[in-house]
Design a protein around this motif. Structure first.
Motif, short mmCIF file in Angstrom:
data_model
loop_
_atom_site.label_atom_id
_atom_site.label_comp_id
_atom_site.label_asym_id
_atom_site.label_seq_id
_atom_site.Cartn_x
_atom_site.Cartn_y
_atom_site.Cartn_z
N VAL A 44 43.39 56.14 -29.28
CA VAL A 44 43.43 56.73 -27.94
C VAL A 44 42.84 58.14 -27.99
CG1 VAL A 44 44.88 57.43 -26.00
CG2 VAL A 44 45.44 55.37 -27.30
N VAL A 45 41.91 58.42 -27.09
CA VAL A 45 41.32 59.76 -26.97
C VAL A 45 41.82 60.38 -25.68
CG1 VAL A 45 39.20 61.09 -26.87
CG2 VAL A 45 39.28 59.00 -28.24
N SER A 58 40.90 57.43 -22.92
CA SER A 58 40.08 56.27 -23.19
C SER A 58 40.58 55.60 -24.47
CB SER A 58 38.61 56.67 -23.35
OG SER A 58 37.79 55.54 -23.54
N ILE A 59 40.48 54.29 -24.52
CA ILE A 59 40.90 53.54 -25.72
C ILE A 59 39.66 53.06 -26.46
CG2 ILE A 59 42.12 51.52 -26.58
CD1 ILE A 59 44.14 51.82 -24.42
N THR A 85 51.62 69.33 -17.77
CA THR A 85 52.68 68.67 -17.00
C THR A 85 53.05 67.32 -17.61
OG1 THR A 85 51.11 67.59 -15.50
CG2 THR A 85 51.89 69.79 -14.89
N GLY A 86 52.57 67.05 -18.81
CA GLY A 86 52.82 65.78 -19.46
C GLY A 86 51.50 65.04 -19.66
N TRP A 87 51.59 63.91 -20.38
CA TRP A 87 50.38 63.16 -20.74
C TRP A 87 50.37 61.83 -20.03
CZ3 TRP A 87 47.09 66.22 -23.02
CH2 TRP A 87 47.58 67.32 -23.73
N PRO A 88 49.19 61.27 -19.76
CA PRO A 88 49.12 59.97 -19.08
C PRO A 88 49.84 58.88 -19.87
CG PRO A 88 46.95 61.01 -19.21
CD PRO A 88 47.85 61.80 -20.10
N LYS A 89 50.42 57.95 -19.16
CA LYS A 89 51.03 56.79 -19.80
C LYS A 89 49.92 55.83 -20.22
CE LYS A 89 54.43 53.11 -19.24
NZ LYS A 89 55.43 52.47 -18.34
N ILE A 90 49.89 55.48 -21.49
CA ILE A 90 48.85 54.60 -22.02
C ILE A 90 49.35 53.16 -21.98
CG2 ILE A 90 47.31 54.13 -23.94
CD1 ILE A 90 46.96 56.91 -22.65
N PRO A 91 48.70 52.28 -21.22
CA PRO A 91 49.17 50.89 -21.09
C PRO A 91 48.77 50.05 -22.30
CG PRO A 91 47.21 51.18 -19.78
CD PRO A 91 47.53 52.54 -20.37
#
Length: 369
Positions: free
Chosen positions: A81-82, A169-170, A213-219
């Motif tokens: 994950v980048v 991005s994955i 404010t936090g990091w995106p949730k990676i699905p």
């Protein structure tokens, strides 16, 4: 006269300072390592937020610049994950927010390694120079798409005009012994970024959060949608292309490879070499001789995807055999040549365009290490 040496990949070719053919569009692109660019104007410092690399993104519409930051290259099961963000530097014009989506457009249209998908989520690659590999975004079953932030505007909140917005991005999984990579993103190369383990925390409820404010949730569950994961990993090349001689020379993990466009060697739908092909054959012989080559050489023919698979395979074999015969007549007996055809396999460009098909029609000559 020669073009300077450049780093390239098979598939979607990455180029440091050379002319790039991307589908029907051909454009000159200058990709400069972040270390070679003046330091970006400061963005607000956020405690606890990692800043691993930073570079400018230029906007040709208004002449301004935004700041691209890589916050993490994180190894997870089956992928990498980048995390990256983009924000306006301090002192940006007051109306810059109105034009901010133009900077985001740099992600949409940037050179993408490894696939023809579009969008910010597909415009990221990781370069392992020492290992000779490029790791691109993982394609998914949804046509022309990858796993990552989709349709992100990157516009900051109205009350925080200099805030940076986070995307992700994955990318294909990296080998365990790879500890640093060069990140290729939005037509920029950011060198020596460390590879770490696990997703960034804490996780924000906002799918495109502001930095801090936090990091995106990676699905991660969507990794089940990945198709042809092996196609997201490519060998790197160091390539020199003389302007006056139509033979490219590339350093690959397998050894030196010479490449000649089929248009230089053959007439349309033919496999016999016309007299005009002699210059390219002589140039290839000169390179083989200069390299002090002995032992086995492999000559491989390729076609584009037009036409029947079986016909393309046979045509590629005949063309490889024609080049082998021409080389064999000019090379010493200490060299053994083998011909093979791969038809439309291993395309290096988009078969959906005339320019791409022309690049895919080629003959390669692989020399031993």
């Amino acid at each position: 006269m020669r073009i300077t040496q450049d780093v390239r990949y098979r598939k979607g070719e990455f180029v440091k300072n050379l002319r790039v053919a991307a589908g029907a569009l051909t454009t000159a692109v200058l990709l400069m390592p972040a270390a070679a660019v003046a330091a970006p104007a400061p963005l607000p410092t956020v405690e606890g937020v990692p800043v691993l690399a930073r570079a400018w993104i230029s906007n040709t519409r208004d002449g301004g610049s935004a700041v691209l930051t890589v916050h993490g290259v994180r190894r997870i099961e089956g992928a990498t994950v980048v995390y990256f963000s983009m924000g306006l530097p301090k002192g940006a014009p007051a109306d810059a927010n109105r034009l901010f989506s133009y900077y985001g457009g740099g992600f949409w249209n940037t050179l993408t390694v490894g696939n023809s998908a579009s969008g910010a989520e597909c415009a990221v690659s990781l370069l392992d120079i020492a290992g000779g590999k490029a790791y691109s975004t993982l394609p998914i079953s949804d046509a022309n798409s990858c796993l990552g932030t989709k349709g992100i505007d990157f516009s900051p909140p109205a009350d925080k005009p200099n805030a940076a917005v986070v995307g992700w991005s994955i990318v294909a999984p990296l080998p365990k012994d790879v500890t640093t990579v060069d990140v290729f993103i939005s037509s920029q190369v950011l060198p020596d970024v460390p590879v770490e383990d696990g997703l960034l925390e804490p996780v924000s409820q906002d799918p495109v959060p502001v930095v801090g404010t936090g990091w995106p949730k990676i699905p991660t569950a969507r990794l089940s949608e990945v198709v042809d994961a092996d196609k997201a990993v490519f060998p790197l090349m160091s390539r020199v292309q003389p302007i006056d001689v139509p033979v490219a020379e590339a350093q690959t993990s397998e050894g030196v490879q010479l490449e000649i466009p089929a248009s230089v060697l053959f007439e349309f739908d033919r496999s016999d070499l016309p007299p005009a092909a002699g210059e390219a054959i002589d140039a290839a012989v000169a390179k083989i001789t200069a390299a002090g080559t002995s032992g086995a050489i492999t000559v491989t023919g390729y076609t584009d995807s037009t036409g029947d698979d079986a016909y393309n395979q046979a045509l590629s074999e005949r063309r490889a055999q024609s080049v082998l015969a021409a080389l064999q007549a000019k090379l010493p007996g200490t060299i053994t040549l083998t011909a093979e055809g791969k038809g439309e396999a291993d395309p290096i460009a988009d078969n959906g365009t005339d320019d791409g098909r022309a690049l895919n029609r080629r003959v390669t000559i692989t020399l031993p290490k």
